[in-house]
Scaffold this motif. Structure first.
Motif, mmCIF file in Angstrom:
data_model
loop_
_atom_site.group_PDB
_atom_site.id
_atom_site.type_symbol
_atom_site.label_atom_id
_atom_site.label_comp_id
_atom_site.label_asym_id
_atom_site.label_seq_id
_atom_site.Cartn_x
_atom_site.Cartn_y
_atom_site.Cartn_z
ATOM 1 N N GLY A 192 0.873 -1.370 0.036
ATOM 2 C CA GLY A 192 0.081 -0.102 -0.006
ATOM 3 C C GLY A 192 0.695 1.084 -0.070
ATOM 4 O O GLY A 192 1.772 1.433 0.494
ATOM 5 N N ILE A 193 0.355 2.026 -1.027
ATOM 6 C CA ILE A 193 1.144 3.473 -0.954
ATOM 7 C C ILE A 193 0.305 4.684 -0.645
ATOM 8 O O ILE A 193 -0.902 4.788 -1.302
ATOM 9 C CB ILE A 193 1.721 3.654 -2.302
ATOM 10 N N LEU A 194 0.652 5.435 0.381
ATOM 11 C CA LEU A 194 -0.182 6.465 0.512
ATOM 12 C C LEU A 194 0.562 7.645 0.261
ATOM 13 O O LEU A 194 1.709 8.042 0.607
ATOM 14 C CB LEU A 194 -0.287 6.331 2.090
ATOM 15 N N LEU A 195 -0.323 8.625 -0.381
ATOM 16 C CA LEU A 195 0.113 9.595 -1.043
ATOM 17 C C LEU A 195 -0.478 10.825 -0.109
ATOM 18 O O LEU A 195 -1.574 10.835 0.119
ATOM 19 C CB LEU A 195 -0.411 10.192 -2.429
ATOM 20 N N VAL A 196 0.496 11.622 0.622
ATOM 21 C CA VAL A 196 0.020 12.556 1.613
ATOM 22 C C VAL A 196 0.599 13.823 1.032
ATOM 23 O O VAL A 196 1.564 14.072 0.766
ATOM 24 C CB VAL A 196 0.827 12.290 2.791
ATOM 25 N N GLY A 197 -0.449 14.810 1.380
ATOM 26 C CA GLY A 197 0.166 16.302 0.866
ATOM 27 C C GLY A 197 -1.372 17.166 0.962
ATOM 28 O O GLY A 197 -2.267 16.752 0.810
ATOM 29 N N PRO A 198 -0.907 18.460 1.007
ATOM 30 C CA PRO A 198 -2.260 19.684 0.847
ATOM 31 C C PRO A 198 -3.106 19.279 -0.427
ATOM 32 O O PRO A 198 -2.643 18.707 -1.414
ATOM 33 C CB PRO A 198 -1.457 20.760 0.857
ATOM 34 N N PRO A 199 -4.011 19.822 -0.299
ATOM 35 C CA PRO A 199 -4.975 19.534 -1.553
ATOM 36 C C PRO A 199 -4.470 20.171 -2.585
ATOM 37 O O PRO A 199 -3.809 21.364 -2.738
ATOM 38 C CB PRO A 199 -6.402 20.282 -0.833
ATOM 39 N N GLY A 200 -4.592 19.524 -3.739
ATOM 40 C CA GLY A 200 -4.268 20.264 -4.990
ATOM 41 C C GLY A 200 -3.002 20.239 -5.585
ATOM 42 O O GLY A 200 -2.466 20.884 -6.587
ATOM 43 N N THR A 201 -2.277 19.507 -4.597
ATOM 44 C CA THR A 201 -0.770 19.357 -5.184
ATOM 45 C C THR A 201 -0.586 18.111 -6.163
ATOM 46 O O THR A 201 0.731 18.039 -6.630
ATOM 47 C CB THR A 201 0.335 18.830 -3.958
ATOM 48 N N GLY A 202 -1.348 17.511 -6.499
ATOM 49 C CA GLY A 202 -1.387 16.553 -7.668
ATOM 50 C C GLY A 202 -1.280 15.082 -7.187
ATOM 51 O O GLY A 202 -0.920 14.183 -8.071
ATOM 52 N N LYS A 203 -2.022 14.781 -6.250
ATOM 53 C CA LYS A 203 -1.870 13.354 -5.589
ATOM 54 C C LYS A 203 -2.696 12.450 -6.684
ATOM 55 O O LYS A 203 -2.093 11.344 -7.012
ATOM 56 C CB LYS A 203 -2.697 13.187 -4.364
ATOM 57 N N THR A 204 -3.711 12.893 -6.988
ATOM 58 C CA THR A 204 -4.724 12.110 -7.733
ATOM 59 C C THR A 204 -4.015 12.035 -9.159
ATOM 60 O O THR A 204 -3.987 10.808 -9.766
ATOM 61 C CB THR A 204 -6.215 12.799 -7.874
ATOM 62 N N LEU A 205 -3.474 13.023 -9.581
ATOM 63 C CA LEU A 205 -2.676 12.906 -10.729
ATOM 64 C C LEU A 205 -1.560 12.213 -10.991
ATOM 65 O O LEU A 205 -1.312 11.363 -11.868
ATOM 66 C CB LEU A 205 -2.475 14.274 -11.197
#
Ligand code: ADP
Ligand code: MG
Ligand code: ZN
Length: 600
Positions: A192-205
């Motif tokens: 499992g890889i968890l992408l953590v960061g503020p909204p809009g920084t491109g996690k979904t991308l």
């Protein structure tokens, strides 16, 4: 869906049939004999009729039974016939009867038709609802959107300014491209890889880019979609998702906004959280149950990792965390370039200047900025988008963002820059402190406007007194810089103060490092943690000692503060230079800082 619908239509038909049967049954119970009108007249004349009820074209009543008991009667009915005609017919002794045209078909149609119409409309709407959000018929079905490789033409090239995160994900792409190779070597593949960061920084991308790069199916689902109105559905949805994923392996399962689903259990009191808990439990079960060697990689994104259930973050679950941070100036420049490709901008556009104007903005803001500028250019009938449009778009977005408390204004940025530089400079001037690795004034999270990262060179188990004092001085360096430069202090130091006070308190109460109070331990734990009455630490020392301890904590702090002020006064030139550099670059690393120190 089809099956279920036919099923419900059958119910309607069967129901209608039952009603009809019941009707005829009831009718037979009250068996009414239909007699010709002529017979009725005969019976009337022979006084066999007991009672009648007359309506416009029907006569109902009771008549005596031939050869029965004197009081026994029988129901009858007859259709009325035109009275004039009946006397005439009677004269010639003709058997005659009236008849009512059958209205059975008409009756049936008059209520079956509206019913069918109603069912039809209902079906139509259900189908429409089903298309948008699962309606009644898709309960329990999975709503994961599956993108196949060719639909998803996002690659790492489309994601800019987050190089560190990208580097971490390259390995995942390698694995997905040839899952067998990793298995042979016996290496542990991240589950499992968890992408953590503020909204809009491109996690979904980024998640999409991983799928696009590796060319595998991509199951995308948002955490909130798991949380359903009906208990048990979320859990079945999770089960379903994993079954599908295993069939399509190698593939990526991506859960966006994991926090909606994975909030720590036991949070939030009233109703509904039960369902989420079940769903979360099911997810944990599924995660434990699958072997990453089959080639299913689970990715998730969140901007609030702190509220996630700790069980989700344990080894074997989401154990690899990838930080997708706000971009720095260079990062913003790269992101702008990615999005500028999509519009027609003037050739000599100063992207660097644009990046300079947008501190604190994330990828989504920058994409929005470019779009906004393009729209402005259209409104102004321009052939190409130029700097004036971009400048106006920046203003518009910042005005909108200020409410969101994201972009900090010029004055605050200055304060933050001097504050952080203060920490760094004190740390550099004192021997034995952890080397400064990075200073940044890119706002992070909600509280921190900047940070100075000090990383210890080795694991430490003991701390010397001077080291602790130096640490306090470093923590106070931020505030000291503010006072020296601006002659005023800000709220930005509250976390520093809390940490400095903690160290100072521990030194005096636990480590016996106070000259005044001596080598005495003042922080006795309550005897038994289970019998803790809340009266911690009282009774171990007198009130007078407590006062002395407080005095001593304060004394240590103010002495170290003075020391920090002293260091910064002596190095005011470097402080100024460093702060200016920080304002310009937003991020300085250890090497640059050293160069700065040596140059002056
Ligand atoms: P998150 O999931 O972190 O909230 P998204 O991935 O949904 O953010 O980003 C929204 C949009 O912003 C993307 O579709 C893209 O256009 C733009 N964007 C965000 N970050 C970047 C980036 N690092 N590089 C390029 N574009 C970005
Ligand atoms: Mg997102
Ligand atoms: Zn600070």
């Amino acid at each position: 869906m089809e099956k279920k619908h036919k099923f419900s239509l059958w119910y309607v038909l069967i129901g209608m049939w039952i009603v009809l049967i019941a009707q005829s049954y009831i009718a037979s119970m009250y068996a009414v004999q239909t007699i010709p009108y002529s017979q009725f007249l005969t019976l009337l004349k022979t006084e066999k009729i007991v009672e009648v009820a007359i309506t416009a074209n029907k006569i109902q009543g009771k008549m005596k039974v031939d050869g029965g008991a004197p009081n026994e009667t029988k129901a009858f009915k007859t259709i009325r016939v035109d009275p004039e005609l009946s006397t005439f017919l009677e004269q010639y002794k003709i058997v005659f009867k009236g008849e009512i045209e059958s209205t059975f078909l008409r009756d049936i149609l008059s209520w079956v038709f509206p019913l069918l119409l109603f069912v039809g409309i209902w079906y139509f709407f259900m189908k429409k609802m089903g298309a948008q959000q699962a309606g009644f018929m898709t309960l329990g079905k999975n709503k994961a959107k599956i993108y196949m490789e060719n639909e998803l033409n996002v690659t790492f090239k489309d994601v800019a300014g987050v190089d560190e995160a990208k580097q971490e994900l390259v390995e995942v792409v390698e694995f997905l491209k040839s899952p067998g190779k990793f298995g042979e070597l016996g290496g542990r593949i991240p589950k499992g890889i968890l992408l953590v960061g503020p909204p809009g920084t491109g996690k979904t991308l980024l998640a999409k880019a991983v799928a696009g790069e590796s060319g595998v199916p991509f199951f995308s689902l948002s955490g909130s979609e798991f949380v359903e109105m009906f208990v048990g559905l979320g859990a079945s949805r999770v089960r379903d998702l994993f079954v599908q994923a295993k069939e399509k392996a190698p593939c990526i399962v991506f859960i966006d906004e994991l926090d909606a689903l994975g909030k720590a259990r036991g949070f939030g009191a009233v109703g509904g959280h039960d369902e989420r808990e079940q769903t979360l439990n099911q997810l944990l079960v599924e995660m434990d149950g699958f072997d990453p060697k089959v080639g299913v990689i689970l990715m998730a994104a969140t901007n609030r990792p702190e509220i996630l259930d700790p069980a989700l973050l344990r080894p074997g679950r989401f154990d690899r965390h990838v930080l997708v941070d706000r971009p720095d100036k260079i990062g913003r420049e790269e992101i702008l370039k990615v999005h500028l490709k999509k519009i027609k901008a003037v050739e000599d556009l100063d992207v660097g200047k644009l990046a300079n104007m947008t501190p604190g903005m994330v990828g989504a803001d920058l994409a929005n900025l470019v779009n906004e500028a393009a729209l402005l250019a259209v409104r102004r009938d321009k052939k190409e988008v130029g700097m004036p449009e971009f400048e106006e778009a920046v203003e518009r977005i910042i005005a909108g963002l200020e409410k969101k408390n994201r972009v900090i204004n010029v004055e605050e940025r200055q304060i933050v820059a001097y504050h952080e530089m203060g920490h760094a400079l004190v740390a550099l001037s004192l021997p034995g402190t952890d080397p400064v690795q990075k200073i940044s004034i890119i706002p992070r999270g909600i509280a921190a406007l900047g940070y100075t990262m000090q990383v210890p060179t080795e694991d430490r188990f003991l701390m010397k007194r001077t080291e602790l004092l130096n640490k306090i001085a470093c923590l106070l360096g931020g505030r000291a810089a503010e006072e020296i430069i601006f002659g005023d202090i800000s709220t930005g130091a509250h976390n520093d103060l809390a940490r400095a006070t903690d160290i100072s308190r521990s030194m005096i109460k636990e480590y016996g490092m106070s000259d005044k109070l001596g080598q005495v331990y003042f922080a006795r734990e309550p005897r038994s943690p289970f019998l803790d009455t809340g009266l911690r630490e009282t009774g171990d020392y007198s009130d007078a000692t407590a006062e002395a301890i407080d005095e001593e904590i304060k004394a240590v702090i103010s002495k170290e503060y003075d020391r920090a002020v002293d260091i910064l006064r002596k190095n005011k030139g470097i402080l100024e230079k460093g702060a200016q550099l920080l304002l310009e670059k937003e991020k300085i690393d250890g090497a640059e800082l050293k160069a700065l120190m040596e140059s002056s």
